[in-house]
Design an enzyme around this catalytic site. Structure first.
Site, PDB file in Angstrom:
ATOM      1  N   HIS A   1       0.823  -1.218   0.000  1.00  0.00           N
ATOM      2  CA  HIS A   1       0.000   0.000   0.000  1.00  0.00           C
ATOM      3  C   HIS A   1       0.853   1.263   0.000  1.00  0.00           C
ATOM      4  O   HIS A   1       1.836   1.368   0.715  1.00  0.00           O
ATOM      5  CB  HIS A   1      -1.029   0.009   1.123  1.00  0.00           C
ATOM      6  CG  HIS A   1      -0.485   0.017   2.519  1.00  0.00           C
ATOM      7  ND1 HIS A   1      -0.139   1.187   3.169  1.00  0.00           N
ATOM      8  CD2 HIS A   1      -0.242  -0.981   3.395  1.00  0.00           C
ATOM      9  CE1 HIS A   1       0.284   0.880   4.399  1.00  0.00           C
ATOM     10  NE2 HIS A   1       0.246  -0.428   4.560  1.00  0.00           N
TER      11      HIS A   1
ATOM     12  N   ASP B   1       6.304   0.478   6.671  1.00  0.00           N
ATOM     13  CA  ASP B   1       4.852   0.343   6.487  1.00  0.00           C
ATOM     14  C   ASP B   1       4.318   1.487   5.623  1.00  0.00           C
ATOM     15  O   ASP B   1       3.965   2.524   6.133  1.00  0.00           O
ATOM     16  CB  ASP B   1       4.161   0.351   7.862  1.00  0.00           C
ATOM     17  CG  ASP B   1       2.674   0.091   7.762  1.00  0.00           C
ATOM     18  OD1 ASP B   1       2.220  -0.339   6.689  1.00  0.00           O
ATOM     19  OD2 ASP B   1       1.973   0.326   8.755  1.00  0.00           O
TER      20      ASP B   1
ATOM     21  N   GLU C   1      -4.884   1.968   2.624  1.00  0.00           N
ATOM     22  CA  GLU C   1      -4.976   0.774   3.469  1.00  0.00           C
ATOM     23  C   GLU C   1      -5.156   1.172   4.923  1.00  0.00           C
ATOM     24  O   GLU C   1      -5.867   0.523   5.689  1.00  0.00           O
ATOM     25  CB  GLU C   1      -3.705  -0.086   3.308  1.00  0.00           C
ATOM     26  CG  GLU C   1      -3.765  -1.431   4.035  1.00  0.00           C
ATOM     27  CD  GLU C   1      -3.378  -1.383   5.499  1.00  0.00           C
ATOM     28  OE1 GLU C   1      -3.802  -2.258   6.269  1.00  0.00           O
ATOM     29  OE2 GLU C   1      -2.658  -0.447   5.906  1.00  0.00           O
ATOM     30  N   GLU C   2      -4.471   2.255   5.300  1.00  0.00           N
ATOM     31  CA  GLU C   2      -4.361   2.576   6.725  1.00  0.00           C
ATOM     32  C   GLU C   2      -5.672   2.984   7.380  1.00  0.00           C
ATOM     33  O   GLU C   2      -5.833   2.842   8.581  1.00  0.00           O
ATOM     34  CB  GLU C   2      -3.312   3.674   6.943  1.00  0.00           C
ATOM     35  CG  GLU C   2      -1.881   3.235   6.629  1.00  0.00           C
ATOM     36  CD  GLU C   2      -1.340   2.175   7.595  1.00  0.00           C
ATOM     37  OE1 GLU C   2      -2.091   1.757   8.489  1.00  0.00           O
ATOM     38  OE2 GLU C   2      -0.179   1.768   7.430  1.00  0.00           O
TER      39      GLU C   2
ATOM     40  N   ASP D   1       3.359  -6.432   3.328  1.00  0.00           N
ATOM     41  CA  ASP D   1       2.949  -5.336   4.229  1.00  0.00           C
ATOM     42  C   ASP D   1       3.295  -5.690   5.677  1.00  0.00           C
ATOM     43  O   ASP D   1       2.505  -5.480   6.585  1.00  0.00           O
ATOM     44  CB  ASP D   1       1.447  -5.059   4.061  1.00  0.00           C
ATOM     45  CG  ASP D   1       1.004  -3.829   4.863  1.00  0.00           C
ATOM     46  OD1 ASP D   1       1.887  -3.062   5.303  1.00  0.00           O
ATOM     47  OD2 ASP D   1      -0.214  -3.644   5.056  1.00  0.00           O
TER      48      ASP D   1
ATOM     49  N   HIS E   1       3.785   2.838  12.381  1.00  0.00           N
ATOM     50  CA  HIS E   1       2.882   3.977  12.613  1.00  0.00           C
ATOM     51  C   HIS E   1       3.501   5.085  13.476  1.00  0.00           C
ATOM     52  O   HIS E   1       2.777   5.760  14.207  1.00  0.00           O
ATOM     53  CB  HIS E   1       1.568   3.528  13.280  1.00  0.00           C
ATOM     54  CG  HIS E   1       0.742   2.613  12.434  1.00  0.00           C
ATOM     55  ND1 HIS E   1      -0.463   2.124  12.848  1.00  0.00           N
ATOM     56  CD2 HIS E   1       0.941   2.110  11.189  1.00  0.00           C
ATOM     57  CE1 HIS E   1      -0.975   1.342  11.901  1.00  0.00           C
ATOM     58  NE2 HIS E   1      -0.128   1.316  10.888  1.00  0.00           N
TER      59      HIS E   1
END
Ligand SMILES: [Zn+2]
Length: 457
Positions: free
Chosen positions: A281, A293, A327-328, A355, A424
């Site tokens: 993503h 990520d 995606e997030e 991912d 994140h």
């Protein structure tokens, strides 16, 4: 009859030799793929360029720059077809203000906390929300203490379980505080939710991520706090249960807007209507670079095409790189592609998603008929060249899981011990990705993609 017999003899003579030749060819190619990935480090170069663009959260200006950049990369790889697949995306902007501090009852102490807003959260009034704090470790505990919750900031402080081997289980055991904490807090009259960062690292960097609201339940602001500050706040509450916490957030949700999945493919020479998707993503949280990520997954997917082209491999089936948007937050890119796949004229034979960070390869999780998984396990001798140890039944990934009609859905699984140190947060920068580890992942995905392309499933 004589002709028939001689055909059988020829077959028996030729077949074992050609199978052996094929094995040797696969062996040779898998070694070449690994060597080229490790030497050229094309994926790592791409990762540095992608991360330099800026935050790629859906709807952020840099996310559109990243889309153009990906399309340009696919173009430079001389793809047979490149297209932008339209997706309506949610837009959440962090804003300038993210502040939290507590003051003790006697007002002698004002202590700042390291926080960031959770994705999707509403902001606070400009002066913030000030209230007493109720600390809990589970939704059950919150229910038991419901009578004390009204008007308070609910502090969810259940730690990441460090005792488990599988880091994703540690994450999974704590993440519902982040995703659903605001809903549960609001149900019992809480005015905001503050969540201990879901991370395996004992630092003080807050880790963001998506949070949700539920229809019919009032929306309250929600933020994550660094784990060291979470511990400090917990200690302070033991001494002074009536301390006051102030939370100020200027984040906001804006109307949805059009964005894109970026797609490029190399047409198959024998079975162009059978497609193997490789993807990751393109969106990422705005703190840090989104390097693991999922910048890693994006550049590895691009690198699959690069390695095939570089080595002059012409795949029998179509290899399609899909870089998914959003995606997030709401997986709108995955939903749009899954919907497309449901009526597309081409057959989705397989999809491979990366991912889980750009770490050393371990294996592949496969969602498919057991016979297919067994067939793929026979390819382990080739994949071992890229440090792949196993192929087994397991979940693939959130983006490709929507391609319901694919024969096999495959999740690339690198070593997971460090992933949630970065995930994140501002820790997820390009320097946190090791070029050789990243490149082995690209090589593993390329070898598997090529084997599926030539052998079918
Ligand atoms: Zn991701």
């Amino acid at each position: 009859m004589r002709v028939f017999l001689s055909l059988i003899v020829q077959f028996l003579l030729i077949y074992p030799i050609s199978a052996q030749d094929l094995n040797n060819e696969y062996k040779k190619l898998s070694v070449q793929i690994v060597k080229t990935a490790l030497t050229d480090q094309k994926g790592y170069q791409l990762l540095k360029d992608l991360c330099a663009i800026g935050p790629r959260l859906s709807g952020y200006p840099s996310s559109y720059e990243a889309i153009d950049w990906c399309a340009a990369q696919l173009d430079s790889l001389d793809c047979d077809r490149i297209w932008l697949h339209s997706v309506m995306i949610p837009r959440w902007f962090r804003g300038e203000t993210e502040e939290a501090f507590y003051t003790s009852t006697n007002k002698t102490e004002k202590q700042e906390l390291n926080i960031n807003a959770l994705g999707g959260s509403i902001g606070t009034p400009q002066d913030g929300i000030s209230a007493e704090v109720l600390e809990v470790h589970s939704f059950d505990e919150l229910q038991e203490k419901a009578e004390q919750a009204r008007g308070k900031i609910i502090f969810f402080n259940r730690p990441f379980d460090q005792s488990v081997l599988y880091s994703f289980a540690g994450y999974g055991g704590a993440v519902n505080q982040r995703t659903k904490g605001a809903i549960e807090a609001a149900k019992v009259g809480g005015v905001a939710s503050l969540v201990r960062s879901v991370t395996s690292l004992n630092d003080n960097v807050p880790h963001t991520g998506v949070m949700y609201y539920e229809d019919g339940i009032s929306k309250i602001p929600s933020a994550a706090v660094g784990v060291q500050d979470a511990n400090m706040l917990s200690d302070a509450l033991k001494d002074d249960p009536s301390l006051k916490l102030t939370l100020k957030l200027s984040c906001e949700n804006l109307p949805e807007e059009e964005s894109y999945n970026v797609i490029g493919e190399i047409k198959g020479t024998k079975y162009p209507q059978e497609v193997i998707v490789v993807g990751g993503h393109l969106d990422a949280w705005d703190k840090g670079d989104g390097a693991h990520d999922d910048g890693a997954g994006c550049v590895q997917s691009l690198e699959v095409l690069y390695l095939l082209k570089k080595l002059g491999i012409k795949p029998s089936r179509t290899i399609r790189c899909v870089l998914f948007m959003d995606e997030e937050q709401h997986q709108t890119g995955a939903k749009a592609y899954g919907y497309y796949a449901s009526y597309a004229p081409e057959k989705h034979l397989a999809a491979i998603e990366s991912d889980r960070g750009g770490f050393t390869p371990r294996g592949f999780n496969v969602t498919a008929d057991p016979v297919i998984i067994e067939k793929m396990q026979n390819w382990l001798p080739y994949l071992k060249n890229a440090s792949i140890d196993w192929i087994r039944k397991g979940g693939s990934g959130p983006d490709i899981a929507r391609i319901k009609n694919a024969t096999a859905l495959i999740g690339y699984v690198p070593d997971g011990q460090r992933y949630f140190d970065y995930h994140h947060s501002a820790n997820d920068v390009v320097e946190a990705v090791h070029p050789r580890e990243l490149e082995l992942g690209s090589a593993a995905m390329t070898i598997l993609t090529y084997l599926i392309s030539e052998e079918g499933l």
